[in-house]
Design a protein around this motif. Structure first.
Motif, PDB file in Angstrom:
ATOM      1  N   PRO A 116       0.919  -1.011   0.243  1.00 52.11           N
ATOM      2  CA  PRO A 116       0.084  -0.017  -0.102  1.00 52.11           C
ATOM      3  C   PRO A 116       1.049   1.340  -0.186  1.00 52.11           C
ATOM      4  O   PRO A 116       1.798   0.778   0.075  1.00 52.11           O
ATOM      5  CB  PRO A 116      -0.811  -0.246   1.373  1.00 52.11           C
ATOM      6  CG  PRO A 116      -0.398  -1.688   1.749  1.00 52.11           C
ATOM      7  CD  PRO A 116       0.807  -2.211   1.082  1.00 52.11           C
ATOM      8  N   VAL A 117       0.153   2.586  -0.912  1.00 51.21           N
ATOM      9  CA  VAL A 117       1.039   3.519  -0.346  1.00 51.21           C
ATOM     10  C   VAL A 117       0.181   4.913   0.044  1.00 51.21           C
ATOM     11  O   VAL A 117      -1.232   5.014  -0.344  1.00 51.21           O
ATOM     12  CB  VAL A 117       1.206   4.007  -1.916  1.00 51.21           C
ATOM     13  CG1 VAL A 117       1.926   2.899  -2.386  1.00 51.21           C
ATOM     14  CG2 VAL A 117       0.139   4.127  -3.156  1.00 51.21           C
ATOM     15  N   ASP A 118       0.835   6.135   0.056  1.00 48.66           N
ATOM     16  CA  ASP A 118       0.532   7.481   1.035  1.00 48.66           C
ATOM     17  C   ASP A 118      -0.590   8.141  -0.272  1.00 48.66           C
ATOM     18  O   ASP A 118       0.570   8.261  -1.062  1.00 48.66           O
ATOM     19  CB  ASP A 118       1.558   8.088   1.616  1.00 48.66           C
ATOM     20  CG  ASP A 118       0.881   8.882   2.324  1.00 48.66           C
ATOM     21  OD1 ASP A 118       0.239   9.921   2.208  1.00 48.66           O
ATOM     22  OD2 ASP A 118       1.394   9.098   3.226  1.00 48.66           O
ATOM     23  N   PRO A 119      -1.033   7.820   0.052  1.00 47.85           N
ATOM     24  CA  PRO A 119      -2.290   8.719  -0.901  1.00 47.85           C
ATOM     25  C   PRO A 119      -1.775  10.167  -1.647  1.00 47.85           C
ATOM     26  O   PRO A 119      -1.962  10.634  -2.645  1.00 47.85           O
ATOM     27  CB  PRO A 119      -3.325   8.777  -0.540  1.00 47.85           C
ATOM     28  CG  PRO A 119      -3.829   8.183   0.848  1.00 47.85           C
ATOM     29  CD  PRO A 119      -1.975   7.706   0.612  1.00 47.85           C
ATOM     30  N   GLU A 120      -0.778  11.463  -0.856  1.00 45.69           N
ATOM     31  CA  GLU A 120      -0.438  11.980  -0.558  1.00 45.69           C
ATOM     32  C   GLU A 120       0.868  11.801  -2.201  1.00 45.69           C
ATOM     33  O   GLU A 120       1.649  12.917  -2.209  1.00 45.69           O
ATOM     34  CB  GLU A 120       0.500  12.665   0.048  1.00 45.69           C
ATOM     35  CG  GLU A 120      -0.066  12.830   1.188  1.00 45.69           C
ATOM     36  CD  GLU A 120       0.680  13.458   2.160  1.00 45.69           C
ATOM     37  OE1 GLU A 120       1.843  14.053   2.518  1.00 45.69           O
ATOM     38  OE2 GLU A 120      -0.631  14.397   3.664  1.00 45.69           O
ATOM     39  N   THR A 121       1.489  11.011  -2.673  1.00 52.94           N
ATOM     40  CA  THR A 121       2.508   9.797  -2.991  1.00 52.94           C
ATOM     41  C   THR A 121       1.928  10.115  -4.498  1.00 52.94           C
ATOM     42  O   THR A 121       2.795  10.180  -5.948  1.00 52.94           O
ATOM     43  CB  THR A 121       3.025   9.082  -3.259  1.00 52.94           C
ATOM     44  OG1 THR A 121       2.197   7.655  -3.124  1.00 52.94           O
ATOM     45  CG2 THR A 121       3.803   8.873  -1.782  1.00 52.94           C
ATOM     46  N   LEU A 122       0.394  10.346  -5.196  1.00 53.09           N
ATOM     47  CA  LEU A 122      -0.246   9.567  -6.110  1.00 53.09           C
ATOM     48  C   LEU A 122       0.861  10.958  -7.399  1.00 53.09           C
ATOM     49  O   LEU A 122       1.504  10.215  -8.381  1.00 53.09           O
ATOM     50  CB  LEU A 122      -1.591   9.741  -6.741  1.00 53.09           C
ATOM     51  CG  LEU A 122      -2.510   9.779  -7.646  1.00 53.09           C
ATOM     52  CD1 LEU A 122      -2.364   8.386  -8.008  1.00 53.09           C
ATOM     53  CD2 LEU A 122      -4.151  10.337  -7.204  1.00 53.09           C
TER      54      LEU A 122
END
Length: 188
Positions: free
Chosen positions: A71-77
């Motif tokens: 999973p990734v931090d949404p801020e990295t999109l």
């Protein structure tokens, strides 16, 4: 008064359009190098929803969807979209893309794609990147919106995203193991 909270990490997905299997495999390798192993890779589906990409990529285009285990931090999109643009550029030939990569974030509530194109329903994030709310989770399934791309409206695609949602929830509760998916040319 609402109290701000940090967002939970979300499932990174990518929709890929391509003609040549070798280009798809190379794009996937680069994505795996950057974002970790694949958790899911759909079967190839003919892309017959639009002729938009034919001038650049030719005809007989296929669509595949990939989801990543980590999973990734949404801020990295926005960073992910800029990186996928770079991958597209490296794999281009004569200034024509041979793969189109649309990254997005799948959460329990929605699917948001990243794009460089503005529209009334898209929210600017940063660095020229917008968030496109593509699907929302209602009544037990991901539902399309009036602007949802036709291939993302397909029941089989929305069902796959629903299965990914359930698998992510299971992992959060430590009930399901992770088993990375092999890239298309891998024998395993």
């Amino acid at each position: 008064m609402s109290r701000p909270r940090e967002s939970e990490p979300q499932t990174l997905i990518a929709g890929l359009l391509y003609r040549e299997k070798e280009i798809l495999t190379e794009a996937l390798r680069r994505l795996v190098d950057g974002y970790g192993p694949l958790d899911f890779l759909s079967e190839p589906m003919p892309f017959h929803y639009s002729t938009y990409y034919e001038k650049e990529m030719g005809s007989d285009i296929f669509r595949r969807f990939a989801a990543f285990s980590d999973p990734v931090d949404p801020e990295t999109l926005p960073d992910v979209k800029l990186q996928t643009n770079t991958i597209e550029g490296h794999l281009a030939e004569n200034h024509r893309r041979r793969v189109n990569i649309d990254p997005g974030l799948l959460s329990p509530d929605r699917l948001v794609l990243a794009t460089g194109k503005s529209a009334a329903h898209r929210i600017y994030l940063r660095a020229g990147i917008y968030a496109d709310l593509t699907l929302i989770f209602q009544k037990g399934a991901y539902q399309p919106l009036p602007w949802t791309y036709p291939d993302y409206r397909e029941p089989v695609v929305r069902h796959a995203f629903g299965a990914l949602r359930a698998a992510a929830a299971g992992r959060r509760w430590s009930r399901l193991p992770r088993s990375p998916v092999a890239l298309p040319e891998d024998p395993s």
